[in-house]
Design a protein around this motif. Sequence first.
Motif, PDB file in Angstrom:
ATOM      1  N   GLY A   1     -29.450  -1.278 -20.346  1.00  0.00           N
ATOM      2  CA  GLY A   1     -29.380  -2.411 -19.435  1.00  0.00           C
ATOM      3  C   GLY A   1     -29.710  -2.064 -18.001  1.00  0.00           C
ATOM      4  N   ARG A   2     -30.273  -0.887 -17.799  1.00  0.00           N
ATOM      5  CA  ARG A   2     -30.628  -0.461 -16.443  1.00  0.00           C
ATOM      6  C   ARG A   2     -32.087  -0.798 -16.145  1.00  0.00           C
ATOM      7  NH1 ARG A   2     -31.042   4.684 -15.503  1.00  0.00           N
ATOM      8  NH2 ARG A   2     -30.988   5.365 -17.680  1.00  0.00           N
ATOM      9  N   VAL A   3     -32.332  -1.364 -14.970  1.00  0.00           N
ATOM     10  CA  VAL A   3     -33.702  -1.578 -14.505  1.00  0.00           C
ATOM     11  C   VAL A   3     -34.092  -0.327 -13.738  1.00  0.00           C
ATOM     12  CG1 VAL A   3     -35.231  -3.012 -13.106  1.00  0.00           C
ATOM     13  CG2 VAL A   3     -33.352  -4.060 -14.382  1.00  0.00           C
ATOM     14  N   ASP A   4     -34.696   0.603 -14.451  1.00  0.00           N
ATOM     15  CA  ASP A   4     -34.954   1.925 -13.880  1.00  0.00           C
ATOM     16  C   ASP A   4     -36.206   2.500 -14.510  1.00  0.00           C
ATOM     17  OD1 ASP A   4     -34.593   4.176 -12.381  1.00  0.00           O
ATOM     18  OD2 ASP A   4     -32.948   4.992 -13.576  1.00  0.00           O
ATOM     19  N   GLY A   5     -36.994   3.179 -13.728  1.00  0.00           N
ATOM     20  CA  GLY A   5     -38.218   3.790 -14.241  1.00  0.00           C
ATOM     21  C   GLY A   5     -38.063   5.283 -14.416  1.00  0.00           C
ATOM     22  N   MET A   6     -39.011   6.015 -13.903  1.00  0.00           N
ATOM     23  CA  MET A   6     -38.997   7.472 -13.977  1.00  0.00           C
ATOM     24  C   MET A   6     -39.457   7.988 -12.619  1.00  0.00           C
ATOM     25  SD  MET A   6     -41.191   9.935 -16.562  1.00  0.00           S
ATOM     26  CE  MET A   6     -40.201   9.625 -18.017  1.00  0.00           C
ATOM     27  N   SER A   7     -38.613   8.728 -11.944  1.00  0.00           N
ATOM     28  CA  SER A   7     -38.908   9.135 -10.580  1.00  0.00           C
ATOM     29  C   SER A   7     -40.141  10.034 -10.501  1.00  0.00           C
ATOM     30  CB  SER A   7     -37.709   9.865  -9.968  1.00  0.00           C
ATOM     31  OG  SER A   7     -37.403  11.015 -10.731  1.00  0.00           O
ATOM     32  N   MET A   8     -40.917   9.808  -9.467  1.00  0.00           N
ATOM     33  CA  MET A   8     -42.090  10.635  -9.216  1.00  0.00           C
ATOM     34  C   MET A   8     -41.722  11.872  -8.400  1.00  0.00           C
ATOM     35  SD  MET A   8     -44.462   7.452  -8.127  1.00  0.00           S
ATOM     36  CE  MET A   8     -44.686   6.073  -9.261  1.00  0.00           C
ATOM     37  N   LYS A   9     -40.670  11.734  -7.622  1.00  0.00           N
ATOM     38  CA  LYS A   9     -40.191  12.834  -6.774  1.00  0.00           C
ATOM     39  C   LYS A   9     -38.697  12.630  -6.576  1.00  0.00           C
ATOM     40  CE  LYS A   9     -40.471  14.481  -1.985  1.00  0.00           C
ATOM     41  NZ  LYS A   9     -41.035  14.180  -0.644  1.00  0.00           N
ATOM     42  N   GLU A  10     -37.909  13.617  -6.986  1.00  0.00           N
ATOM     43  CA  GLU A  10     -36.452  13.460  -6.920  1.00  0.00           C
ATOM     44  C   GLU A  10     -35.791  14.792  -6.571  1.00  0.00           C
ATOM     45  OE1 GLU A  10     -32.764  11.766  -9.675  1.00  0.00           O
ATOM     46  OE2 GLU A  10     -34.798  11.909 -10.498  1.00  0.00           O
ATOM     47  N   ALA A  11     -34.903  14.764  -5.592  1.00  0.00           N
ATOM     48  CA  ALA A  11     -34.215  15.972  -5.139  1.00  0.00           C
ATOM     49  C   ALA A  11     -32.990  16.250  -6.006  1.00  0.00           C
ATOM     50  CB  ALA A  11     -33.795  15.829  -3.679  1.00  0.00           C
ATOM     51  N   PHE A  12     -32.760  17.533  -6.281  1.00  0.00           N
ATOM     52  CA  PHE A  12     -31.588  17.980  -7.039  1.00  0.00           C
ATOM     53  C   PHE A  12     -30.890  19.101  -6.270  1.00  0.00           C
ATOM     54  CE2 PHE A  12     -33.959  15.845 -10.287  1.00  0.00           C
ATOM     55  CZ  PHE A  12     -33.036  15.421 -11.231  1.00  0.00           C
ATOM     56  N   PHE A  13     -29.601  19.272  -6.562  1.00  0.00           N
ATOM     57  CA  PHE A  13     -28.814  20.372  -5.996  1.00  0.00           C
ATOM     58  C   PHE A  13     -28.862  20.394  -4.469  1.00  0.00           C
ATOM     59  CE2 PHE A  13     -30.819  21.909 -10.019  1.00  0.00           C
ATOM     60  CZ  PHE A  13     -29.702  21.711 -10.833  1.00  0.00           C
ATOM     61  N   GLY A  14     -28.629  19.203  -3.909  1.00  0.00           N
ATOM     62  CA  GLY A  14     -28.593  19.109  -2.455  1.00  0.00           C
ATOM     63  C   GLY A  14     -29.937  19.350  -1.792  1.00  0.00           C
ATOM     64  N   GLY A  15     -31.010  19.093  -2.522  1.00  0.00           N
ATOM     65  CA  GLY A  15     -32.349  19.262  -1.965  1.00  0.00           C
ATOM     66  C   GLY A  15     -32.936  20.642  -2.163  1.00  0.00           C
ATOM     67  N   ARG A  16     -32.210  21.537  -2.850  1.00  0.00           N
ATOM     68  CA  ARG A  16     -32.742  22.888  -3.059  1.00  0.00           C
ATOM     69  C   ARG A  16     -33.888  22.903  -4.069  1.00  0.00           C
ATOM     70  NH1 ARG A  16     -27.237  23.813  -3.032  1.00  0.00           N
ATOM     71  NH2 ARG A  16     -27.161  24.064  -5.311  1.00  0.00           N
ATOM     72  N   LEU A  17     -33.936  21.885  -4.918  1.00  0.00           N
ATOM     73  CA  LEU A  17     -35.011  21.782  -5.904  1.00  0.00           C
ATOM     74  C   LEU A  17     -35.486  20.337  -5.961  1.00  0.00           C
ATOM     75  CD1 LEU A  17     -36.606  23.242  -8.231  1.00  0.00           C
ATOM     76  CD2 LEU A  17     -34.867  22.316  -9.775  1.00  0.00           C
ATOM     77  N   THR A  18     -36.804  20.157  -6.031  1.00  0.00           N
ATOM     78  CA  THR A  18     -37.387  18.830  -6.143  1.00  0.00           C
ATOM     79  C   THR A  18     -38.167  18.718  -7.446  1.00  0.00           C
ATOM     80  OG1 THR A  18     -37.607  18.667  -3.727  1.00  0.00           O
ATOM     81  CG2 THR A  18     -38.886  17.120  -5.052  1.00  0.00           C
ATOM     82  N   VAL A  19     -37.796  17.747  -8.271  1.00  0.00           N
ATOM     83  CA  VAL A  19     -38.531  17.485  -9.506  1.00  0.00           C
ATOM     84  C   VAL A  19     -39.677  16.536  -9.186  1.00  0.00           C
ATOM     85  CG1 VAL A  19     -38.417  16.348 -11.760  1.00  0.00           C
ATOM     86  CG2 VAL A  19     -36.592  17.906 -11.049  1.00  0.00           C
ATOM     87  N   ILE A  20     -40.877  16.886  -9.610  1.00  0.00           N
ATOM     88  CA  ILE A  20     -42.057  16.077  -9.315  1.00  0.00           C
ATOM     89  C   ILE A  20     -42.829  15.776 -10.603  1.00  0.00           C
ATOM     90  CG2 ILE A  20     -42.295  16.889  -6.932  1.00  0.00           C
ATOM     91  CD1 ILE A  20     -44.483  18.810  -7.882  1.00  0.00           C
ATOM     92  N   ARG A  21     -43.559  14.663 -10.586  1.00  0.00           N
ATOM     93  CA  ARG A  21     -44.389  14.251 -11.719  1.00  0.00           C
ATOM     94  C   ARG A  21     -45.748  13.808 -11.185  1.00  0.00           C
ATOM     95  NH1 ARG A  21     -39.056  12.619 -12.987  1.00  0.00           N
ATOM     96  NH2 ARG A  21     -38.357  13.422 -15.032  1.00  0.00           N
ATOM     97  N   PRO A  22     -46.632  14.754 -10.889  1.00  0.00           N
ATOM     98  CA  PRO A  22     -47.912  14.428 -10.240  1.00  0.00           C
ATOM     99  C   PRO A  22     -48.864  13.594 -11.083  1.00  0.00           C
ATOM    100  CG  PRO A  22     -47.359  16.762  -9.975  1.00  0.00           C
ATOM    101  CD  PRO A  22     -46.423  16.203 -10.989  1.00  0.00           C
TER     102      PRO A  22
END
Length: 248
Positions: free
Chosen positions: A157-178
């Motif tokens: 029931g969530r209106v949510d996609g898939m992030s293209m750029k998302e920070a993890f661990f307080g910004g120490r790692l960024t997940v990207i989907r180019p």
Amino acid sequence: MPREKLSYAQKQCVTAAGKLMQQTAMIHPGARIGVAVSGGMDSWVLLQVLKLRQRIVPFRFEIMALHVNPGFDPHNHAPLLPWLRANGVASHIEVTDHGPVAHSPANLRNSPCFYCAKLRRTRLFELCKQYGLTHLAFGHNADDLVTTFFMNLVQTGRVDGMSMKEAFFGGRLTVIRPMMLVEKPVIARAVKQWNLPVWSNPCPSAFDSRRSEMTDEVKELCKGSKFAKANIFNGLIRWQLGLTPSDQ
């Protein structure tokens, strides 16, 4: 060294990735990107595209291939090794038992695909920390964005996609989907034209998962209209990037 002449599909992959990387300020000078390589066409094209983008981007960034073998076939990643050597790409390759464990009585609460993916992602995060990587890149494409949106809507029931750029661990790692702006058929043509050594997926649930079911349901939804899927995708892209139709 002269640059290779790219086909139309190859140019689409390289250009679309570059466009999204610029729009989202996806990477920065000195970025150290771990590329999650599964052996499928999406991750292979991502690896090839990032290798080519290193020649185009006006600053230096590094890439490192990360392959976490789920354990169904401990040798099926062999085609990756000569490509890495020929292209001078650093790597970490390991064989795990994630797949068999996910399909065993040890996992009774979750679907095998969900649990295996969770274990794999956890390990990838650990490897990024171990090697001091700033980014973790996945090869998800436009079709994955559409499928994930409908899965989130129908299942939670969530209106949510898939992030293209998302920070993890307080910004120490960024997940990207180019590759998020590239449709699967374009990737399929590009992987053949680059002659990338894709290997088969030996997972017993590879073609019998909720994701594959949803992919088929989206195809059925869009059947009869050549514009339906593109319109859904373009709407999701505008929403996630905060664009208006005239901006895209």
